[in-house]
Design an enzyme around this catalytic site. Structure first.
Site, PDB file in Angstrom:
ATOM      1  N   ASP A  51      36.394  39.154  40.736  1.00 56.87           N
ATOM      2  CA  ASP A  51      37.080  37.861  40.828  1.00 56.87           C
ATOM      3  C   ASP A  51      38.380  38.018  41.626  1.00 56.87           C
ATOM      4  OD1 ASP A  51      38.483  39.234  38.904  1.00 56.87           O
ATOM      5  OD2 ASP A  51      38.591  37.567  37.479  1.00 56.87           O
ATOM      6  N   SER A  52      38.706  39.254  42.040  1.00 62.44           N
ATOM      7  CA  SER A  52      39.792  39.455  43.003  1.00 62.44           C
ATOM      8  C   SER A  52      39.510  38.669  44.275  1.00 62.44           C
ATOM      9  CB  SER A  52      39.963  40.947  43.307  1.00 62.44           C
ATOM     10  OG  SER A  52      38.723  41.520  43.691  1.00 62.44           O
ATOM     11  N   ASP A  90      31.691  39.630  38.528  1.00 66.82           N
ATOM     12  CA  ASP A  90      32.697  39.325  37.506  1.00 66.82           C
ATOM     13  C   ASP A  90      32.452  37.961  36.876  1.00 66.82           C
ATOM     14  OD1 ASP A  90      34.601  41.235  36.886  1.00 66.82           O
ATOM     15  OD2 ASP A  90      35.854  40.783  38.623  1.00 66.82           O
ATOM     16  N   LYS A 120      30.570  41.603  34.675  1.00 68.04           N
ATOM     17  CA  LYS A 120      31.727  42.337  34.155  1.00 68.04           C
ATOM     18  C   LYS A 120      32.633  41.353  33.422  1.00 68.04           C
ATOM     19  CE  LYS A 120      35.150  44.124  36.862  1.00 68.04           C
ATOM     20  NZ  LYS A 120      36.354  43.392  36.423  1.00 68.04           N
ATOM     21  N   GLU A 122      36.489  41.196  31.189  1.00 70.32           N
ATOM     22  CA  GLU A 122      37.717  41.899  30.812  1.00 70.32           C
ATOM     23  C   GLU A 122      37.765  41.945  29.288  1.00 70.32           C
ATOM     24  OE1 GLU A 122      41.120  40.442  32.970  1.00 70.32           O
ATOM     25  OE2 GLU A 122      40.079  40.666  34.883  1.00 70.32           O
ATOM     26  N   GLU A 189      41.685  50.109  34.282  1.00 70.69           N
ATOM     27  CA  GLU A 189      42.633  49.761  35.356  1.00 70.69           C
ATOM     28  C   GLU A 189      44.076  49.984  34.925  1.00 70.69           C
ATOM     29  OE1 GLU A 189      42.079  45.928  37.235  1.00 70.69           O
ATOM     30  OE2 GLU A 189      43.897  46.183  38.455  1.00 70.69           O
TER      31      GLU A 189
HETATM   32  O1  KIV Z   1      38.142  41.774  40.492  1.00 74.87           O
HETATM   33  C1  KIV Z   1      38.151  42.957  40.845  1.00 74.87           C
HETATM   34  O2  KIV Z   1      38.111  43.289  42.038  1.00 74.87           O
HETATM   35  C2  KIV Z   1      38.214  43.976  39.814  1.00 74.87           C
HETATM   36  C3  KIV Z   1      38.569  45.345  40.257  1.00 74.87           C
HETATM   37  C4  KIV Z   1      40.027  45.396  40.452  1.00 74.87           C
HETATM   38  C5  KIV Z   1      38.083  46.377  39.327  1.00 74.87           C
HETATM   39  O3  KIV Z   1      38.050  43.694  38.671  1.00 74.87           O
END
Ligand code: KIV
Length: 276
Positions: A51-52, A90, A120, A122, A189
């Site tokens: 989600d970055s 994510d 994924k 958190e 992280e």
């Molecule tokens: O969103 C993302 O790119 C991430 C990485 C920083 C692991 O969660």
């Protein structure tokens, strides 16, 4: 057989990733677009549609505003252009922290609409129960502990976690709960080396570090950071290219050629065919 099914069989599996615990390091990079996925696919074990993407591609200040639709669109692009890497998408903020039934519906939607193999989440204090709910129902899950970017509104800033005793114990507990709930690997992280090693030694599934030292079973970076697309990057990023500089040089050279009339040249021009 559907395109997704035949495609998934050729890819690295979640079981193969779990089997890499304590063995050769797992290599993971973020990918959000088809061209980047095509380049990275033969090189990486895992591609993370993180989600970055909200910050890296869409210019958001943090990941809080990222939506299911954005994750699905980018997940589809990455799946179309990759063949062998395990693709993880994510789950965006707000899509899994409430009722576990809602988390399940959103996770299934991501898997069905993208064809990716895992999601994924958190892993805050309350998420272990949801991870267990998802994994028992056939949704492979990657956990994410330590610095949790989606918690930025509570934390006030992106900062390394676990540097005092209380936080240290909290991160260890989250990692243990995440692994026990059935996550097949855990992103760690922004934690100090000692804590990363302790987590890696404690949990039975691989840890994938980002800003978490060499004490993890694998590493992940945001590809655009590693390629030097931004002026500023966190301390833990090593830049392997200066794409910002390269793009600036190329765009300036092209702009100069347009302004001087040197572009386009005859070789770059269509001409009418001579009449027979
Ligand atoms: O969103 C993302 O790119 C991430 C990485 C920083 C692991 O969660």
């Amino acid at each position: 057989m559907s395109a997704h099914a035949s495609n998934a069989n050729a890819r690295i599996s979640t079981r193969q990733i779990t089997g890499r615990k304590g063995r050769d390091p797992i290599v993971c990079l973020t990918a959000y677009t088809a061209p980047m996925a095509e380049i990275l696919d033969p090189i990486c074990d895992m591609l993370l549609v993180g989600d970055s993407v909200g910050m890296v591609v869409h210019g958001m200040a943090n990941t809080v505003g990222v939506t299911m639709e954005m994750m699905i669109l980018h997940g589809q692009a990455v799946m179309r252009a990759s063949r062998q890497a395990l693709v993880v998408v994510d789950m965006p903020f707000g899509s899994y922290e409430g009722a576990k039934e809602v988390a399940y519906a959103n996770a299934v939607r991501i898997l069905k609409e993208t064809g990716a193999q895992a999601v994924k989440v958190e892993s805050g204090p309350t998420v272990a129960e949801t991870i267990a709910y998802l994994t028992r129902r056939g949704v492979p899950v990657v956990g994410h502990v330590g610095l949790r970017p989606q918690a930025v509104l509570m934390d006030g800033a992106f900062r390394a976690r676990g540097r005092n005793a209380a936080e240290h114990d909290c991160v260890i507990e989250e990692a243990k709960a995440t692994a026990s709930a059935g996550a097949f690997c855990v992103v760690v992280e922004g934690v100090a080396e000692g804590l990363a090693r302790e987590i890696t030694e404690t949990i039975r599934v691989p840890t994938i570090g980002i800003g978490a030292s060499a004490g993890c079973d694998g590493q992940v970076l945001v590809t655009d950071d590693m390629l030097g697309l931004f002026d500023w990057t966190p301390k833990f990023v090593r830049r392997y290219a200066d794409l910002r500089g390269e793009i600036t040089r190329a765009a300036r050279a092209w702009a100069d050629d347009v302004r001087s009339g040197a572009f386009p040249a005859p070789a770059e021009t269509y001409f009418a065919k001579a009449k027979a």
